[in-house]
Motif scaffolding. Structure first.
Motif, PDB file in Angstrom:
ATOM      1  N   UNK A   1     -39.737 -24.040   8.364  1.00  0.00           N
ATOM      2  CA  UNK A   1     -38.429 -23.392   8.297  1.00  0.00           C
ATOM      3  C   UNK A   1     -37.849 -23.075   9.667  1.00  0.00           C
ATOM      4  N   UNK A   2     -38.654 -23.201  10.729  1.00  0.00           N
ATOM      5  CA  UNK A   2     -38.094 -23.060  12.076  1.00  0.00           C
ATOM      6  C   UNK A   2     -37.305 -24.293  12.474  1.00  0.00           C
ATOM      7  N   UNK A   3     -37.530 -25.397  11.783  1.00  0.00           N
ATOM      8  CA  UNK A   3     -36.865 -26.656  12.093  1.00  0.00           C
ATOM      9  C   UNK A   3     -35.990 -27.149  10.945  1.00  0.00           C
ATOM     10  N   UNK A   4     -36.308 -26.750   9.727  1.00  0.00           N
ATOM     11  CA  UNK A   4     -35.643 -27.259   8.529  1.00  0.00           C
ATOM     12  C   UNK A   4     -35.096 -26.088   7.733  1.00  0.00           C
ATOM     13  N   UNK A   5     -33.872 -26.204   7.249  1.00  0.00           N
ATOM     14  CA  UNK A   5     -33.286 -25.163   6.420  1.00  0.00           C
ATOM     15  C   UNK A   5     -33.705 -25.419   4.969  1.00  0.00           C
ATOM     16  N   UNK A   6     -34.701 -24.702   4.507  1.00  0.00           N
ATOM     17  CA  UNK A   6     -35.227 -24.884   3.152  1.00  0.00           C
ATOM     18  C   UNK A   6     -34.433 -23.983   2.200  1.00  0.00           C
ATOM     19  N   UNK A   7     -33.803 -24.528   1.164  1.00  0.00           N
ATOM     20  CA  UNK A   7     -32.976 -23.714   0.263  1.00  0.00           C
ATOM     21  C   UNK A   7     -33.812 -22.938  -0.748  1.00  0.00           C
ATOM     22  N   UNK A   8     -34.585 -21.975  -0.262  1.00  0.00           N
ATOM     23  CA  UNK A   8     -35.540 -21.258  -1.109  1.00  0.00           C
ATOM     24  C   UNK A   8     -34.860 -20.481  -2.236  1.00  0.00           C
ATOM     25  N   UNK A   9     -33.747 -19.831  -1.928  1.00  0.00           N
ATOM     26  CA  UNK A   9     -33.051 -19.059  -2.957  1.00  0.00           C
ATOM     27  C   UNK A   9     -32.685 -19.951  -4.132  1.00  0.00           C
ATOM     28  N   UNK A  10     -32.165 -21.136  -3.815  1.00  0.00           N
ATOM     29  CA  UNK A  10     -31.797 -22.070  -4.869  1.00  0.00           C
ATOM     30  C   UNK A  10     -33.003 -22.615  -5.603  1.00  0.00           C
ATOM     31  N   UNK A  11     -34.031 -23.009  -4.860  1.00  0.00           N
ATOM     32  CA  UNK A  11     -35.225 -23.581  -5.477  1.00  0.00           C
ATOM     33  C   UNK A  11     -35.877 -22.605  -6.457  1.00  0.00           C
ATOM     34  N   UNK A  12     -35.859 -21.312  -6.135  1.00  0.00           N
ATOM     35  CA  UNK A  12     -36.523 -20.312  -6.964  1.00  0.00           C
ATOM     36  C   UNK A  12     -35.593 -19.660  -7.982  1.00  0.00           C
ATOM     37  N   UNK A  13     -34.340 -20.086  -8.007  1.00  0.00           N
ATOM     38  CA  UNK A  13     -33.359 -19.502  -8.912  1.00  0.00           C
ATOM     39  C   UNK A  13     -33.708 -19.819 -10.372  1.00  0.00           C
TER      40      UNK A  13
ATOM     41  N   UNK B   1     -33.329 -32.286  -7.239  1.00  0.00           N
ATOM     42  CA  UNK B   1     -32.108 -31.680  -7.724  1.00  0.00           C
ATOM     43  C   UNK B   1     -31.217 -31.223  -6.579  1.00  0.00           C
ATOM     44  N   UNK B   2     -30.296 -30.312  -6.894  1.00  0.00           N
ATOM     45  CA  UNK B   2     -29.373 -29.787  -5.889  1.00  0.00           C
ATOM     46  C   UNK B   2     -29.494 -28.271  -5.843  1.00  0.00           C
ATOM     47  N   UNK B   3     -30.563 -27.760  -5.231  1.00  0.00           N
ATOM     48  CA  UNK B   3     -30.713 -26.301  -5.154  1.00  0.00           C
ATOM     49  C   UNK B   3     -29.633 -25.636  -4.317  1.00  0.00           C
ATOM     50  N   UNK B   4     -28.971 -26.393  -3.432  1.00  0.00           N
ATOM     51  CA  UNK B   4     -27.917 -25.789  -2.622  1.00  0.00           C
ATOM     52  C   UNK B   4     -26.772 -25.267  -3.481  1.00  0.00           C
ATOM     53  N   UNK B   5     -26.593 -25.842  -4.668  1.00  0.00           N
ATOM     54  CA  UNK B   5     -25.547 -25.353  -5.563  1.00  0.00           C
ATOM     55  C   UNK B   5     -25.869 -23.970  -6.101  1.00  0.00           C
ATOM     56  N   UNK B   6     -27.128 -23.539  -5.951  1.00  0.00           N
ATOM     57  CA  UNK B   6     -27.559 -22.234  -6.436  1.00  0.00           C
ATOM     58  C   UNK B   6     -27.953 -21.315  -5.277  1.00  0.00           C
TER      59      UNK B   6
END
Length: 570
Positions: free
Chosen positions: A307-319, A342-347
């Motif tokens: 996550x220091x190098x990659x923006x991981x969409x954790x909020x979306x993945x765990x939604x 999928x598209x966790x960024x939508x969440x």
């Protein structure tokens, strides 16, 4: 089938029950090291340090002080839960261009900067109760007095030629010119000296002093790329855990670069089904879990990195809302022919961060080659540690740094080289890890939630799926920890989504199930489209360990008969 220790289901050994403490590790002597510290007045973190060092002696195929790892630490009175991330970083000279001819899987070029030593020492500095030297002493004694080589270790070592041909390695594993046989005593006096240095001088000895000097000098002599600066700038990382809820419980995991979110996604998906009503070990329930696993792994391949190098969409993945969308892709009757991310960024309530890769789906598949070790410990005060340590492959790089007794890791074999992949090799980056410590509470820990379970397993990409099976067995079907661990086991591997490099795009996905499921269940799963191969009664893989806290406050511990593990209580 009637078994000697079953209460609700099959079990070949009873739950071990204690009131003052419990330890589970993948080797009896490392379990005894942890128990020795608990019975001497140490807390769970002191015992975890003793275990972490002892495992490098007792179970060298999976762990060592030059390895990586995670520690999930619960301090009951403080209502705290934290992650000590001791995963190492790629050397500063490690670039995709440097490895353009392919990732090296053993030898000095496969070695990343070790991280677990810093995590163990930092955890002790923050939470330990006994002097550090007392915690390391059991491991020093094991080095000098020796550890009998187990049948399991001999079978693994037989196919690792470098372990028996590289001089510093052979001095430990083939001291008379031939590999050790079951029952032969394996000693490591150099490692005892290494441990004594760390006991006296702490992290400075490993990252700035004589041990760093020895590893770097060996690397330079052998054509490696590790530098003194790589060691000097390394720091473990304290992290907050991630979580979800399942059947009224709060499940905690390690955040990226761990694959912990995969387990939480799996649980978010299968909670949409009445798994209990489907029946224990039914083809219907197994089918749903496999399909949930496939969807979660597709997301891991697309989005997980440091996550220091990659923006991981954790909020979306765990939604939960995201899971409600993804679960629509599961056909209860038929395995999907293919799955995609999928598209966790939508969440997620924000756009990807500028300057960080948001990840993209990769391709290809490599065979599982990893090994790891897991332990868990709870003390008389209710503090707990759930830890995993790993050299990556069995016996890591297979090379011992001369004069130190330390097997070096081969963690570099987990990197990807495809531009844009979230796990792309970059200097100073932490590789994507399969290790994922698990704790379960009756509610959020900061609200005073009570610990109910800590568990985990080695096994590369098998880890999160076996954890799901055990959690479902306990919380959907009411099994105790011994029954859940001894239950028949399945494992599934899908194209493009395993961690070991190099990836081979043509490899088909596969699944194995232990023959104890029975022909009817196995035939049903094959009929649903799963490429299931029947294996032996205990050949399903992984090596689960768990401690459950009962409603009466007693500790119930169990280990996996598939390896050399041992559960101890007092």
């Amino acid at each position: 089938m009637e078994t000697p220790a079953g209460v609700n289901a099959e079990a070949w050994a009873p739950v071990r029950m204690g009131a003052q403490g419990a330890v589970v590790t993948n080797h009896p002597l490392s379990s005894m090291a942890g128990m020795r510290i608990l019975m001497s007045g140490g807390n769970a973190v002191d015992a975890a340090v003793a275990i972490g060092f002892a495992l490098g002696v007792a179970e060298p195929q999976g762990s060592g002080i030059a390895a990586d790892g995670f520690m999930m630490i619960h301090m009951k009175d403080a209502k705290s839960l934290s992650i000590a991330n001791g995963t190492g970083t790629a050397p500063s000279a490690a670039t995709p261009e440097r490895f353009a001819d392919g990732i090296v899987t053993n030898g000095i070029l496969s070695v990343s900067v070790p991280g677990i030593c810093d995590a163990l020492l930092s955890a002790h500095e923050r939470h330990g109760r006994l002097p550090l030297a007392d915690c390391i002493q059991p491991a020093i004694e094991l080095c000098l007095e020796g550890v009998p080589q187990t049948h399991f270790q001999c079978n693994l070592a037989a196919s690792h030629d470098l372990l028996h041909s590289f001089p510093a390695s052979a001095a430990i594993f083939a001291p008379d010119g031939v590999p050790l046989k079951p029952g032969q005593i394996r000693r490591n006096s150099d490692l005892a000296k290494t441990y004594a240095l760390i006991a006296e001088h702490g992290r400075e000895a490993f990252y700035e002093g004589p041990l760093a000097d020895a590893i770097v000098a060996f690397s330079e002599q052998a054509g490696g790329i590790l530098t003194k600066a790589d060691f000097a700038k390394y720091r473990m990382e304290w992290q907050d855990p991630i979580s979800t809820t399942y059947r009224g419980k709060t499940i905690y995991e390690a955040p990226p670069n761990s694959s912990g979110h995969v387990l939480l996604q799996e649980l978010n998906l299968i909670e949409h089904f009445d798994v209990a009503a489907l029946g224990l070990h039914s083809a219907e329930a197994i089918h749903l879990m496999v399909e949930a696993k496939r969807l979660a792994f597709a997301d891991r391949e697309a989005f997980l990195g440091d996550s220091a190098f990659v923006d991981v969409p954790l909020e979306g993945l765990l939604s939960k809302e995201y899971a409600a969308e993804r679960v629509k892709l599961i056909d209860p009757e038929r395995a999907a022919e293919a799955v995609a991310a999928g598209d966790p960024w939508a969440f997620q309530n924000r756009a990807p961060a500028a300057g960080k890769s948001p990840g993209h789906a990769g391709s290809g598949m490599g065979e599982m080659r990893s090994d790891t070790t897991h332990y868990c410990v709870i003390d008389r005060w209710g503090n707990a540690v759930d830890g995993l340590q790993s050299l990556s492959g069995h016996f890591g790089s297979q090379v011992v740094c001369p004069g130190t007794g330390m097997l070096l890791n081969n963690r570099m074999n987990y990197w990807h080289l495809d531009a844009g992949h979230p796990n792309l090799l970059q200097p100073g980056k932490r590789v994507r890890h399969t290790m994922n410590p698990v704790m379960v509470f009756d509610r959020a820990v900061e609200e005073g939630g009570a610990l109910g379970l800590c568990c985990g397993t080695p096994g590369a990409d098998v880890q999160v799926q076996v954890n799901m099976q055990v959690l479902s067995a306990i919380y959907d079907h009411g099994l105790n920890v011994s029954e859940a661990i001894h239950a028949p086991r399945w494992t599934h591997i899908q194209t493009g989504m395993t961690s070991a490099y190099p990836h081979s795009a043509g490899s088909p996905h596969s699944m194995v199930g232990e023959d104890r499921f029975g022909d009817a269940v196995i035939g049903d799963l094959v009929g649903r489209g799963h490429p299931l191969k029947k294996v032996g009664a205990w050949a399903g893989g992984a090596s689960m360990g768990a401690i459950q806290v009962s409603e009466f406050g007693s500790y119930h511990a169990a280990s996996d008969p598939r390896r050399d593990g041992q559960a101890l209580v007092f």
